[in-house]
Design an enzyme around this catalytic site. Structure first.
Site, PDB file in Angstrom:
ATOM      1  CG  HIS A  14     -10.798 -48.793 -18.892  1.00  0.00           C
ATOM      2  ND1 HIS A  14     -11.822 -47.892 -18.703  1.00  0.00           N
ATOM      3  CD2 HIS A  14      -9.832 -48.183 -19.657  1.00  0.00           C
ATOM      4  CE1 HIS A  14     -11.353 -46.752 -19.279  1.00  0.00           C
ATOM      5  NE2 HIS A  14     -10.287 -46.966 -19.748  1.00  0.00           N
ATOM      6  CG  HIS A  16      -6.321 -46.662 -22.726  1.00  0.00           C
ATOM      7  ND1 HIS A  16      -6.897 -46.486 -23.962  1.00  0.00           N
ATOM      8  CD2 HIS A  16      -6.993 -46.328 -21.586  1.00  0.00           C
ATOM      9  CE1 HIS A  16      -8.056 -46.095 -23.401  1.00  0.00           C
ATOM     10  NE2 HIS A  16      -8.084 -45.932 -22.268  1.00  0.00           N
ATOM     11  CG  HIS A 194     -12.702 -44.495 -22.995  1.00  0.00           C
ATOM     12  ND1 HIS A 194     -12.536 -45.209 -23.466  1.00  0.00           N
ATOM     13  CD2 HIS A 194     -11.962 -43.848 -22.049  1.00  0.00           C
ATOM     14  CE1 HIS A 194     -11.209 -45.775 -22.815  1.00  0.00           C
ATOM     15  NE2 HIS A 194     -11.003 -45.052 -22.158  1.00  0.00           N
ATOM     16  CD  GLU A 197     -11.846 -40.105 -18.673  1.00  0.00           C
ATOM     17  OE1 GLU A 197     -12.062 -40.353 -20.206  1.00  0.00           O
ATOM     18  OE2 GLU A 197     -10.751 -40.500 -18.272  1.00  0.00           O
ATOM     19  CG  ASP A 275      -7.950 -45.151 -17.881  1.00  0.00           C
ATOM     20  OD1 ASP A 275      -7.853 -45.537 -19.067  1.00  0.00           O
ATOM     21  OD2 ASP A 275      -8.189 -43.864 -17.590  1.00  0.00           O
ATOM     22  CG  ASP A 276      -3.928 -44.382 -19.557  1.00  0.00           C
ATOM     23  OD1 ASP A 276      -3.663 -44.548 -20.680  1.00  0.00           O
ATOM     24  OD2 ASP A 276      -5.132 -43.554 -19.216  1.00  0.00           O
TER      25      ASP A 276
END
Ligand code: ADE
Ligand code: ZN
Length: 335
Positions: A14, A16, A194, A197, A275-276
């Site tokens: 996961h 991005h 997703h 969340e 994630d980021d």
């Protein structure tokens, strides 16, 4: 333990890619293309990354991604992340790519993939990196736009293992994307989305039932629904959990409130991801380190989380066995 985890072969499922665009590269590309940003220095960028919820993050995330314009930019973006994989022993990664983000800048998918392909080829030949791409759709846009992008991606079908669904979750439920997921399934894509969340547990149920996903990105709000927890555990539905992200986006006030280890102990296939990372203060290893420092994660739990990452990967069973052998080999040398 962090040293032990640093050397351990791991998967990240996961991530991005736009969320891995770090401040120095962001400023470099903004200057290259004459894009005006509300910050001039790395310190100013980092000071701005103070989020109150998912939307406050997404506003800066899409602004950041707007500096990506040509194939060289996409090459550098992918190269930078794959270098993190090399440094952190992330031997297999599944990267979310969001071509709809680049449409306002007039960037074609072929240009994006030209840059990515070059960096991926270098990492594969350079150190045997295993890479899969996930074609991730933006749920704040109409389903018709997503379907148009799915068609645009048809000539590049073999570049992607799966489709995903990201961006603002509240008010954009899975039910809005049933045609998209049916079309993607017909094309042979694996399916993830997703859910849970910021959105309610019902969105997790709907992603499973209405979209037929086999994996859930985040899914942490499943803790609010015991029956759903039992189902997720019984079916070993993977949840790609992102601990630092959840704290930075105020899903939890403190890491000590995170429930990932409870979910693990209840038999769910939870995995750790970043994630980021450019926005949330850490790559994969820092996410594991936070679980050690704030949740007293044991070595046994760390190992289960790493094994879950391999189990949850969109890979054929032979490839998963090979990853497991790599892990066994490491553990024999570093018990
Ligand atoms: N896009 C990038 N990061 C995201 C997140 N945490 N949730 C939803 N969409 C995203
Ligand atoms: Zn995400």
């Amino acid at each position: 333990m962090t040293q032990w985890l640093a050397g351990m072969p791991k998967a990240e499922l996961h991530l991005h890619l736009d969320g891995s665009l770090r401040a120095p590269r962001l400023l470099q590309l903004a200057a290259k293309h004459g894009v005006s940003l509300p910050y001039k220095t790395v310190e100013e960028v980092e000071a701005a990354y103070n989020f109150s919820d998912l939307q406050s993050f997404l506003d800066l995330y899409y602004l950041g991604a707007s500096v990506l314009r040509d194939a060289e930019d996409f090459y550098l973006l992918m190269k930078d992340y794959l270098e993190v994989c090399r440094l952190q022993n992330i031997v297999h990664c599944e990267i979310m790519v969001e071509p709809q983000t680049y449409i306002p800048q007039g960037v074609e998918l072929s240009v994006v993939l030209e840059g990515f392909d070059k960096a991926i080829d270098e990492a594969k030949t350079g150190w045997g990196q295993s890479v899969k791409l996930i074609l991730s759709f933006l749920r704040h846009l109409p389903e018709a736009d997503c379907l148009a992008m799915l068609q645009t991606a048809d000539p590049y079908r073999d570049h992607f293992c799966a489709i995903g669904l990201a961006s603002a979750e509240k008010d954009f439920p899975p039910a809005n994307f049933q045609t998209l997921y049916r079309e993607a399934k017909d094309r042979g894509y694996e399916l993830t989305a997703h859910a849970g969340e910021e959105g309610p547990p019902a969105y997790i149920r709907d992603a499973l039932q209405l979209l037929s996903v086999s994996r859930i990105d985040h899914g942490v709000r499943a803790v609010e629904d015991d029956e759903l927890l039992h189902q997720l555990a019984a079916d070993r539905v993977p949840l790609t959990v992102c601990p630092l992200s959840n704290v930075r986006l105020c899903v939890y006030d403190y890491m000590s409130e995170h429930r990932i280890l409870d979910l693990l102990e209840q038999g769910l296939c939870v995995t750790v991801n970043s994630d980021d990372p450019a926005y949330f203060g850490g790559d994969l290893l820092e996410n594991f380190a936070a679980l050690e420092s704030d949740l007293a994660m044991s070595k046994e739990q760390a190992l289960l989380l790493v094994r879950n990452g391999f189990e949850a990967a969109f890979l054929p069973s032979e490839a998963k066995i090979a990853l497991d052998e790599q892990l066994q080999d490491y553990l024999a040398r570093h018990p």
